[in-house]
Structures are given as C-alpha cells and as structure tokens.
Design a protein around this motif. Sequence first.
Motif, PDB file in Angstrom:
ATOM      1  N   ARG A 324     -22.515 -61.650  13.731  1.00 41.63           N
ATOM      2  CA  ARG A 324     -21.936 -61.186  12.565  1.00 41.63           C
ATOM      3  C   ARG A 324     -21.912 -59.478  12.496  1.00 41.63           C
ATOM      4  O   ARG A 324     -21.287 -58.849  11.826  1.00 41.63           O
ATOM      5  CB  ARG A 324     -22.933 -61.377  11.364  1.00 41.63           C
ATOM      6  N   LEU A 325     -22.597 -58.772  13.406  1.00 42.20           N
ATOM      7  CA  LEU A 325     -22.593 -57.433  13.469  1.00 42.20           C
ATOM      8  C   LEU A 325     -21.707 -56.891  14.492  1.00 42.20           C
ATOM      9  O   LEU A 325     -21.700 -55.438  14.636  1.00 42.20           O
ATOM     10  CB  LEU A 325     -24.080 -56.831  13.939  1.00 42.20           C
ATOM     11  N   ALA A 326     -20.512 -57.549  14.817  1.00 45.18           N
ATOM     12  CA  ALA A 326     -19.679 -57.020  15.586  1.00 45.18           C
ATOM     13  C   ALA A 326     -18.551 -56.543  14.864  1.00 45.18           C
ATOM     14  O   ALA A 326     -18.084 -57.201  13.843  1.00 45.18           O
ATOM     15  CB  ALA A 326     -18.763 -58.336  16.607  1.00 45.18           C
ATOM     16  N   ARG A 327     -17.824 -55.386  15.302  1.00 47.17           N
ATOM     17  CA  ARG A 327     -16.998 -54.763  14.878  1.00 47.17           C
ATOM     18  C   ARG A 327     -15.933 -54.018  15.962  1.00 47.17           C
ATOM     19  O   ARG A 327     -16.277 -54.104  17.169  1.00 47.17           O
ATOM     20  CB  ARG A 327     -17.037 -53.471  13.856  1.00 47.17           C
ATOM     21  N   HIS A 328     -14.580 -53.786  15.481  1.00 47.60           N
ATOM     22  CA  HIS A 328     -13.883 -53.173  16.736  1.00 47.60           C
ATOM     23  C   HIS A 328     -13.294 -51.572  16.321  1.00 47.60           C
ATOM     24  O   HIS A 328     -13.130 -51.589  14.886  1.00 47.60           O
ATOM     25  CB  HIS A 328     -12.950 -54.107  17.208  1.00 47.60           C
ATOM     26  N   LEU A 329     -12.980 -50.983  17.255  1.00 37.65           N
ATOM     27  CA  LEU A 329     -12.417 -49.663  17.027  1.00 37.65           C
ATOM     28  C   LEU A 329     -10.884 -49.615  16.712  1.00 37.65           C
ATOM     29  O   LEU A 329     -10.425 -50.030  17.734  1.00 37.65           O
ATOM     30  CB  LEU A 329     -12.688 -48.710  18.098  1.00 37.65           C
TER      31      LEU A 329
END
Length: 345
Positions: A324-329
């Motif tokens: 759940r702590l994954a993001r993308h640029l």
Amino acid sequence: MIFRQLFDQTSGTYSYLLASRAGGEALIIDPVLEKVDRYLTLMRELDLRLVKAVDTHLHADHITGLGALRDHTQCITVMGEQTKADVVSMRLSDGDKLTVEGLSLDVIYTPGHTDDSYSFVLPDRVFTGDTLLIRGTGRTDFQNGDPRQQYDSIFGRLLRLPERTLVYPAHDYKGDTVSTIGEEKAHNPRLQVKSVEEYVELMNNLKLANPKMMDVAVPANMTIGLHQEEVARQGWSVGVTEALVFAGNPEVAFIDLREHAERERYGIIPGSLHVPYPALKDHIAEGGMLHDLARRKGKQLLFYCAYGERSAMAVQAAQDAALRLARHLEGGIAAWTSAGGPIER
C-alpha cells in the motif's frame, strides 16, 4: 530461436514474434490490433511471456496492437525516440540494443518512409519496417517522409549488411514472405538507380493514393499511452515537485525500472535502487526485496521509469500485491530532469 511470421491480410502487414526458448521472454514487432487475440493464443501455446511490443514506425495503414498487448500482458511498448506517439514505455536511438532474454537486436535509425522509422538487426536477418520492402521501398510522401533520407538509410545502412542477411519487411502485397540483401541489391527495381537524385526523382513521382485507413490509423497510433490520470485518481502518483522533496529521505526508496542502457544514457536519480521492469514481479512477491522493504521495513516505494508508463503499471502491480505504500513518479525521469532534479551518471 522461436520465430513466427504472422500476417494480417486486410492491411498486408507482417508481424514477427521472437523468443530464444520455450518458457522464456518474447518480443513482437509491428503487431496489428485486430490480431491481438491470435498473438495471445500463440504465446500461450508456445509458453512465452511477452516482454516487449515494438513498432518500427508510426503506421498509417493499420491500428497498432501495442496498446492492447500492453493492457493484456503489461509488456513494455517500444518505438524510436522520434515517434509522435503520446507515450511509449521505452524509446530507442540509433546504436541501441533491443533485448529480451537470450536475444539482442541492433537498433538502426532508418528514416525516409517516416521520420521515426527504425530497423532491427539479428546476425542473420533484418526487420526493415517499411524502409526496405521486397522488390520495393516504402513511400516517402507523408509523415515527414524524405526520399533523400531513405536513400541514405537503404544504401548507406541496410545494403551494407551481408548479402545473405534475410530481409523481413513490415508489409507485402504480392505474397512474398522473405528476401535477402543480395536479392534486393540485384532485383529490386527501385534500387537500380545511379544516384540519390535519380532515386529522389523516382520516389517523388509515384503518385500513390493515401492508405485507406490513414485518417483513422495515424491519430489512433499517436494515442497508445497508458493513461496515468487513472493511476493518479487512485492516489498512487507523486508529482515531480513532491518527489524532489522526497530525494534523500531515508523513508522513501526510489526504484528505477529502466534497463541498463537507459540508465547509462540518461542518468539516474541519486540513491535509487535498480529493479528492471521485467523482474518486478519477483521483487514484489513475498520474499522479494521490494516486498521486504515495504512490508517489513515500512518504506514507501517510489517507482520511476522514462516517461511514467512502466512505473504506472508497476504501482498497479504493487498495489495488487498489497504493498500500500507504493507510488510512482508522474512523467518519469523526463519530468524529473525538466524540473531540474539532480541526476547521477
């Protein structure tokens, strides 16, 4: 090597499926949208995992299968750096390598038919797109085509390959499936010219009708990109301004999804970890490095790639794996560099 030449009768398009072994990674060159189900079935039958879908140029006579294959397989979409397509995962330049497991193709920029035309070379064969056809050459009267450039591409690059090199074009309308460089030198009527000026005169006077699907295919093929807005609506995106604040933060792990050649050419965000996109699945699974970072150590994963497409697919995969702590640029390293973000080479 596993090699299949596939044909779309409506547009006269050849597509090529390549892999080094059963059970391994595969790439496909010049896929056609209407044949995507056929490609997927064939890959299941041959036990192949599609890693890259490649277009030799922006096609005007059919709608590309790149976007649909990406949506079905999460593969990397590939074109030359001059392409007008909105977003592709990877952009190649002259002299690069196009690689999957066990295969490496030399990348040659061969403009003339269009300004984004590329050819791909293996030791025994060349995939020429619409630059060099069997007993013909691609027209040069639209999409920034240029007969002088095409002459240079053909005579200065392709015809310098060994004469036994097999020629596999993107189109044929007479039923021919393969030729060789030697055959084309000897028998291709458009190559029997004595000068570039004679070739330019020949190509400028073909007086061909536009492809029937041109008005539909070109706009469709320019908008194949994965819509990063949908990922943003999920709250899984980080804009470049916010990402710059995260730089150096020990609680945030920047994850570079690009290949080695891209990292060498364009640099990396300092301190980032390297996880090439095709290896992502293993790293986010239980026991994988990224799974451990996010679940056991509580770090936020910030994926980035060239333009944001691979990282958008990566963050979706990570979220599906309950990270759940994954993001993308958003916009990838291209946006980072434009904003003045630090680059390490």
